[in-house]
Design an enzyme around this catalytic site. Structure first.
Site, PDB file in Angstrom:
ATOM      1  N   ARG A  18       0.870  -1.176   0.000  1.00  0.00           N
ATOM      2  CA  ARG A  18       0.000   0.000   0.000  1.00  0.00           C
ATOM      3  C   ARG A  18       0.907   1.225   0.000  1.00  0.00           C
ATOM      4  NH1 ARG A  18      -2.098   0.896   5.532  1.00  0.00           N
ATOM      5  NH2 ARG A  18      -0.658   2.650   5.405  1.00  0.00           N
ATOM      6  N   HIS A  38      -3.156   4.688   4.729  1.00  0.00           N
ATOM      7  CA  HIS A  38      -4.334   3.818   4.755  1.00  0.00           C
ATOM      8  C   HIS A  38      -5.524   4.467   4.056  1.00  0.00           C
ATOM      9  CE1 HIS A  38      -7.408   1.093   6.154  1.00  0.00           C
ATOM     10  NE2 HIS A  38      -8.030   2.086   6.751  1.00  0.00           N
ATOM     11  N   TYR A  68       3.955   5.437  11.577  1.00  0.00           N
ATOM     12  CA  TYR A  68       4.241   4.035  11.909  1.00  0.00           C
ATOM     13  C   TYR A  68       5.161   3.314  10.922  1.00  0.00           C
ATOM     14  CZ  TYR A  68       0.191   3.644   8.800  1.00  0.00           C
ATOM     15  OH  TYR A  68      -0.676   3.755   7.746  1.00  0.00           O
TER      16      TYR A  68
HETATM   17  C1  LIG Z   1     -14.727  -5.399  11.627  1.00  0.00           C
HETATM   18  C2  LIG Z   1     -13.880  -4.196  11.353  1.00  0.00           C
HETATM   19  N1  LIG Z   1     -12.973  -3.813  12.274  1.00  0.00           N
HETATM   20  C3  LIG Z   1     -12.225  -2.706  12.081  1.00  0.00           C
HETATM   21  C4  LIG Z   1     -12.360  -1.968  10.941  1.00  0.00           C
HETATM   22  C5  LIG Z   1     -11.537  -0.678  10.754  1.00  0.00           C
HETATM   23  N2  LIG Z   1     -10.551  -0.845   9.684  1.00  0.00           N
HETATM   24  C6  LIG Z   1     -10.826  -0.445   8.423  1.00  0.00           C
HETATM   25  S1  LIG Z   1      -9.619  -0.888   7.368  1.00  0.00           S
HETATM   26  C7  LIG Z   1      -8.696  -1.579   8.577  1.00  0.00           C
HETATM   27  C8  LIG Z   1      -7.394  -2.256   8.235  1.00  0.00           C
HETATM   28  C9  LIG Z   1      -7.592  -3.279   7.165  1.00  0.00           C
HETATM   29  O1  LIG Z   1      -6.393  -3.886   6.813  1.00  0.00           O
HETATM   30  P1  LIG Z   1      -6.350  -4.946   5.624  1.00  0.00           P
HETATM   31  O2  LIG Z   1      -7.398  -5.973   5.834  1.00  0.00           O
HETATM   32  O3  LIG Z   1      -4.951  -5.417   5.531  1.00  0.00           O
HETATM   33  O4  LIG Z   1      -6.761  -4.134   4.326  1.00  0.00           O
HETATM   34  P2  LIG Z   1      -5.997  -2.889   3.706  1.00  0.00           P
HETATM   35  O5  LIG Z   1      -6.488  -1.675   4.418  1.00  0.00           O
HETATM   36  O6  LIG Z   1      -4.543  -3.100   3.867  1.00  0.00           O
HETATM   37  O7  LIG Z   1      -6.408  -2.877   2.273  1.00  0.00           O
HETATM   38  C10 LIG Z   1      -9.330  -1.461   9.806  1.00  0.00           C
HETATM   39  C11 LIG Z   1      -8.789  -1.937  11.095  1.00  0.00           C
HETATM   40  C12 LIG Z   1     -13.317  -2.400  10.005  1.00  0.00           C
HETATM   41  N3  LIG Z   1     -13.537  -1.747   8.875  1.00  0.00           N
HETATM   42  N4  LIG Z   1     -14.059  -3.515  10.231  1.00  0.00           N
END
Ligand SMILES: Cc1ncc(C[n+]2csc(CCOP(=O)(O)OP(=O)(O)O)c2C)c(N)n1
Ligand SMILES: Cc1ncc(C[n+]2csc(CCOP(=O)(O)OP(=O)(O)O)c2C)c(N)n1
Ligand SMILES: [Mg+2]
Ligand SMILES: [Mg+2]
Lengths: 382, 327, 327, 382
Positions: free
Chosen positions: D264, D268, D277
């Site tokens: 990425r 985020h 971080y």
């Molecule tokens: C059940 C849930 N918990 C927390 C979140 C908040 N949140 C949104 S994106 C994210 C990180 C996601 O990481 P990843 O699955 O690796 O996807 P990426 O963002 O790297 O595409 C979090 C913690 C959420 N959307 N849903």
């Protein structure tokens, strides 16, 4: 699958397990003749208590009973594999584990009778309460293990005080997402926890193959958690596997998963009718693999058991069953006002008001009819 | 003429069978619903009749059961899910609340969610922890869901059929302690009454008593006991818990001037509160007494040997009626 | 003298820090709470200060976070859990409802559950789906839980401390849209007021307006706008949502004869219903109008460009006041 | 890890993948020069749209934007690996997947702007809505695949009509219990579903190592679900892996898991500050592995791309960005009364009453002030 005791009781050598079983642990190892006799006695005792519980249920003394018949080796073995200081996290069919941890059988029956939702102090007996919502206890076990890490009782090189957690769940419960999350946390934090499944072939009517098409032991490998599959009707294999796993965990080497292959000889619970979904031939086949018989044969081969010991065990088991019978029959129903006591640890105005209302309401009946046992009388009127 | 006498459990079985026969997109999912026929035997015989593609014994994972149902619904199926006991719906809470309830809205109506979630609920059966709960209020707050609570065999049959036909997700709270109570079912004549309407099951003038599902016999029994004391209660079966049929309740309360609601769930935060609030608002000038509620206490459901004291019973309902009439 | 001016988010940070310094059994668990300091920066600096054993960046799994907290609590720890947003609490619903809430009762008091679950909640921040919800009613129905909803920086600090000290599990709904609003905090003097008590934040005579957390500024603003029209509102901050402090509310309503409740959650099945039901019962002879509620509609929380129409605002509250006074 | 294109664009042979990439698929394979140029163009286009979306967010036109910069190969490759009839189940950062499926970029922006929670008809475009509650979509994908099995469009030997599901989730989301439950169901029913993770190294601020200490690809092996790990910045490796997996699934051979290692490149979301971080050196390191650059080098090596084509792509990308800009800037806010329309599919009395109340309430403002745009006016007064 690791098996140390063949069906006829012959013991096969196994370098890793033998080192643990016959090595110097306490009084000369976990598999001394004396200890083997102890396991035999334990299995006989808990089976008797289990059979008695089923009959207590038939007598209306229990609302339900979940028998662990057939799983005695898987439970007595695992229970004794844990060390005094370890914390055990059972599901709801862990009567042999509880016995091995010194929890009196009548305490197990409290929740099946419907007089409490628990029955013991988890910290005093280092055993979590029986848990009904399948899988929910798995993260608890990991959290407790994370607490151990913070308490500095992991990986200090002192197996007598270093501590680990033994987390149980069934083959069916293994499918719950919370069990997988427990794997994730345990692996991530390298928590000192051993996951332990008694794969008793069934989750009520559903065979293990619906939960997993590959050996369940393989599940944890997805997280890099090492695993081993043992014969769950072989008390020595279970004892060895769980002891090795717990000692590895307490040494700070992270989680381990142990799958014990065994069989639920009875129906799921006293409410279940197993004939609807499994052939009796399967039950008969497993009866041949009876874990108690197997250990007895082994002891006989060793020349370390005699008829007198066997008879004494049976007698003690009978006494235990009778005690259980009398204890349960003599149990008074709790005063329902007790239900207001433990919803909260600190004072709660709504609960207090409702408790007052309840008492006032009950008092009406006492005044009206000059009868002491208002609850009973109330039951009658309804 | 075609009416038959069936226990509630069997009326549901019949409803499921007829729905499956009528529409081959209907399929059943759940734990132990196949060869065993469910722990309450509600799906008994359906696996033999329709096979394992339509009566699916799933892995033991409620979120997975409900979550796969969402996908099946997107693909055009009409899944009927069994949650084995009330206390085991919580692992599926996320799927129900954030997915089942919201997918239709999220897709601006492009995707329908004709999912039925059957939950045997309620206490009084001497069960262990987590087997006696009444969590209906936890779903009624979430828009996108509908909730039915049949109290009779006829409703059990027809609500099952109508829920399956509904294009919205429907949770059916089945009164487990009354599964084996019989009643007349007429599967051949579709009732004119909508499943979303409440019914006045006993007419009366002094006060209205509102209940549903497992509490209906208690409500009727209370009305008879009250009648012996010269109190004439009107009894309403809410039938639908989401939406609540307010017009029927309001019309009754405007006549009687008094309302008592009884349910097994704890009073605090229970559905009775929502109903009481709304009726207090809508019938403000008609109420001669506050709306009262008789239900469970603000406690975890107690061990079964205490449940008689926890659950509303005849005395507690009559006590409520007395308090209502004191005003 | 020791009072400092802090944004609500920082008051919570200070509360967490002081609690961690006071008791080394206190630890924090959650997603992104470590090096990042949380997506709202509420735990900012704590990882640097207390290290990764006490400020734990967990795997991304809410049931795991809450479930491991239960085990930590059994072992004698006092976990403080952050749920990243209101809409993501549902994967942990089973652990909160069947475990956190019930473990103390299950063990007949042998095991305490001093777990704090912090949930930034509420709307009005222009967020995407699942980031603007107010699910407090879904927890208030379950006995065993306590719920706090701070509206000021002082409460944010002290409620955090008091929740951590409480032997029962406490959910804190933090008003996320007001995280950066400042207020005076006095960390050196423990307030006499219990966290479980409501406070009358504005005295008035014509009607009582009850709100909490993110709705408090709206409530106060409404009272000022009403005052311009000659209407004198009493405003109460509920502060604790479980238990609700009824004596304070009842005393007020007995004085004013009228009650309006406003919250962001949907009115249907919301906490306002429970309060309205109880106040209607307790103040039956004092109410000059029905208890009214102004809240969200029975809809999924809408896309952010519609949220202004969904959320209660000044006009809707004043409209409610008008309707209340029409009686 | 399978890698077909080295950083300098050189292609390494790989028997299994080459058979799929160069074999007779449609017009002569998935890796014909023409198609390669198409992938290049797609990646350039979606990157431009992504960059534009970020600036639209800065301009206040979007509430939030989740950039997929750096993940173009992982997305364009997977999108084109799917066949027309397949059903795709994205998470919320799948802009390249959506592009490859023919979903216009402005539709993706609807939910980030806050005018809808979705933006397209999942069945029409055979793509599930973007999903925010992490992991929740994984069981949906399996359920859809179970529906395919019942529809008889799996394993008939017709790859042109046999259908499969591509289910996406992130490295972070892989920890959610619902993802594990999806594995369980998929394995148990041998559903035609391919799980696909873009391991972009981060879940907001949490590195993948917190979710798994072993390669994530290993996770599914716990269920006996085969898996493969590929270089996610290598469009050919992704294309090959996902196509092989989907074709295996559609052939009735059960689920497969593909992990693509990527990065990425942006924060985020627009609300995030990645510098808190992770070191910028890490970002720079990955910038060297840029997936677009890599494919361009490959095409250059093949002599199949020229400056004119590159310039035309850039121009088209610029036009797309401009279109997006104007489209979004020109978007009117929806009338809030629309929020009442789709809560239920069938009439609902409570919603109807509330809708009436809302309209009556809004009408007050119209009457009071004789202003049409009551909502706006209302906003002002508040
Ligand atoms: C059940 C849930 N918990 C927390 C979140 C908040 N949140 C949104 S994106 C994210 C990180 C996601 O990481 P990843 O699955 O690796 O996807 P990426 O963002 O790297 O595409 C979090 C913690 C959420 N959307 N849903
Ligand atoms: C979350 C949840 N879902 C369903 C149940 C109902 N239930 C009780 S035991 C059981 C089967 C458990 O099988 P397994 O885990 O293999 O344990 P065993 O009964 O074989 O000891 C089921 C489905 C439950 N207790 N909890
Ligand atoms: Mg089992
Ligand atoms: Mg990621």
């Amino acid at each position: 699958m690791v098996q140390l005791l063949a069906a006829d009781g012959t013991r096969t050598p196994h370098a890793e397990f033998d080192a643990v079983l016959d090595g110097p642990d306490g009084a000369g190892g976990l598999a001394t003749p004396e200890r083997l006799r102890g396991y035999y006695r334990d299995m006989v005792m808990i089976r008797a208590a289990d059979v008695e519980a089923t009959s207590l249920q038939r007598q209306g003394q229990l609302g339900l009973w979940a028998s662990a018949l057939g799983q005695e080796a898987a439970q007595i073995g695992a229970g004794h594999a844990s060390r005094e200081q370890d914390y055990l996290v059972p599901t709801y069919r862990e009567h042999g584990i509880a016995w091995a941890r010194g929890i009196e059988p009548w305490r197990l029956l409290e929740s099946f009778r419907g007089v409490s939702h628990g029955g013991w102090d988890p910290n005093e007996l280092r055993t979590h309460p029986y848990m009904i919502v399948l899988g929910s206890q798995a993260p608890h076990a990991v959290g407790y293990a994370m607490g151990l890490q913070r308490d500095g009782v992991v990986g200090t090189g002192q197996p007598e005080t270093d501590t680990a957690v033994l987390a149980l769940f069934g083959d069916g419960a293994s499918s719950e997402g919370e069990v997988s999350e427990a794997f994730t946390f345990a692996a991530s934090f390298q928590a000192p926890v051993v996951f332990y499944t008694q794969n008793n072939q069934w989750a009520i009517s559903v065979p293990t193959s619906v939960q997993s098409r590959v050996p369940l032991a393989q599940r944890s490998r997805g997280w890099g958690i090492p695993s081993v599959r043992v014969d769950g009707n072989d008390v020595l294999a279970v004892l060895g596997a769980v002891r090795i796993a717990l000692d590895s965990a307490r040494a700070g080497k992270g989680p381990v998963f142990v799958e014990a292959l065994t069989y639920r000889m009875a129906a799921h619970t006293t409410s279940d009718d197993a004939s609807r979904y499994r052939p009796s031939s399967e039950e008969e086949e497993w009866a041949q693999k009876d874990p108690i018989l197997r250990l007895r044969r082994h002891l006989e081969q060793l020349g370390e058991i005699d008829e007198a010991y066997i008879a004494r065990c049976d007698e003690e088991a009978h006494d235990l069953a009778m005690q259980l019978h009398h204890h349960i029959h003599g149990m008074e129903d709790p005063d329902p006002v007790g239900m207001f006591t433990h919803a909260y640890a600190e004072p709660h105005p709504i609960v207090e008001v409702e408790r007052e209302q309840y008492l006032e309401y009950m008092a009406q009946f006492e005044n009206d009819d000059d009868i002491d046992k208002s609850a009973e009388q109330k039951g009658e009127r309804a | 003429m075609s009416s038959t006498n069936l226990p509630i459990a069997k009326a549901i079985t019949a409803g499921l069978r007829d729905a499956m026969a009528a529409d081959d997109k209907v399929l059943l999912m759940g734990e132990d619903i196949g060869v065993l026929g469910g722990v309450f035997r509600v799906t008994d015989g359906l696996h033999a009749e329709f096979g394992s593609q339509r009566v699916v014994d799933t892995p033991l994972a409620e979120a997975g059961i409900v979550g796969t149902s969402v996908g099946l619904a997107v693909r055009g199926y009409r899944p009927v899910v069994e949650i084995q006991f009330d206390g085991f719906v919580f692992p599926a809470f996320n799927q129900i609340t954030t997915q089942v309830a919201k997918m239709h809205n999220r897709t601006a109506g492009a995707v329908h969610m004709p999912i039925v979630i059957r939950i045997p609920h309620g206490g009084g059966i001497g069960a262990i922890e987590h087997h006696s709960e009444s969590p209906e209020a936890l779903f009624a707050h979430t828009a996108g869901l509908r909730i039915l609570a049949p109290a009779t065999a006829q409703d059990a049959y027809w609500m099952t059929r109508q829920a399956i036909e509904c294009e919205d997700p429907v949770i059916i709270f089945e009164p487990k302690k009354r599964y084996w109570v019989k009643g007349d079912v007429d599967p051949d004549h579709r009732p004119e009454l909508s499943p979303w309407e409440a019914t006045v099951v006993r007419q009366g003038t002094d006060a209205t008593l509102l209940a549903w599902g497992p509490s209906m016999p208690l409500a009727l029994e209370s009305a008879e006991a009250a009648a012996e004391d010269g109190i004439d209660l009107e009894v309403i079966d809410a039938r639908s818990l989401a939406p609540i049929d307010y017009p029927t309740i309001i019309a009754s309360v405007k006549r009687t001037g008094r309302l008592l609601i009884t349910h097994e769930a704890p009073v605090v935060g229970g559905l009775g509160g929502e109903i009481a609030a709304r009726i207090s608002e809508e019938c403000f000038y008609h109420l001669e007494a506050p709306v009262l509620r008789v239900g469970g206490y603000h406690l975890p459901y107690p061990p079964s040997r205490m449940e008689h004291a926890y659950l509303p019973d005849l005395d507690r309902v009559l006590d409520g009626v007395d308090r209502l009439l004191e005003h």
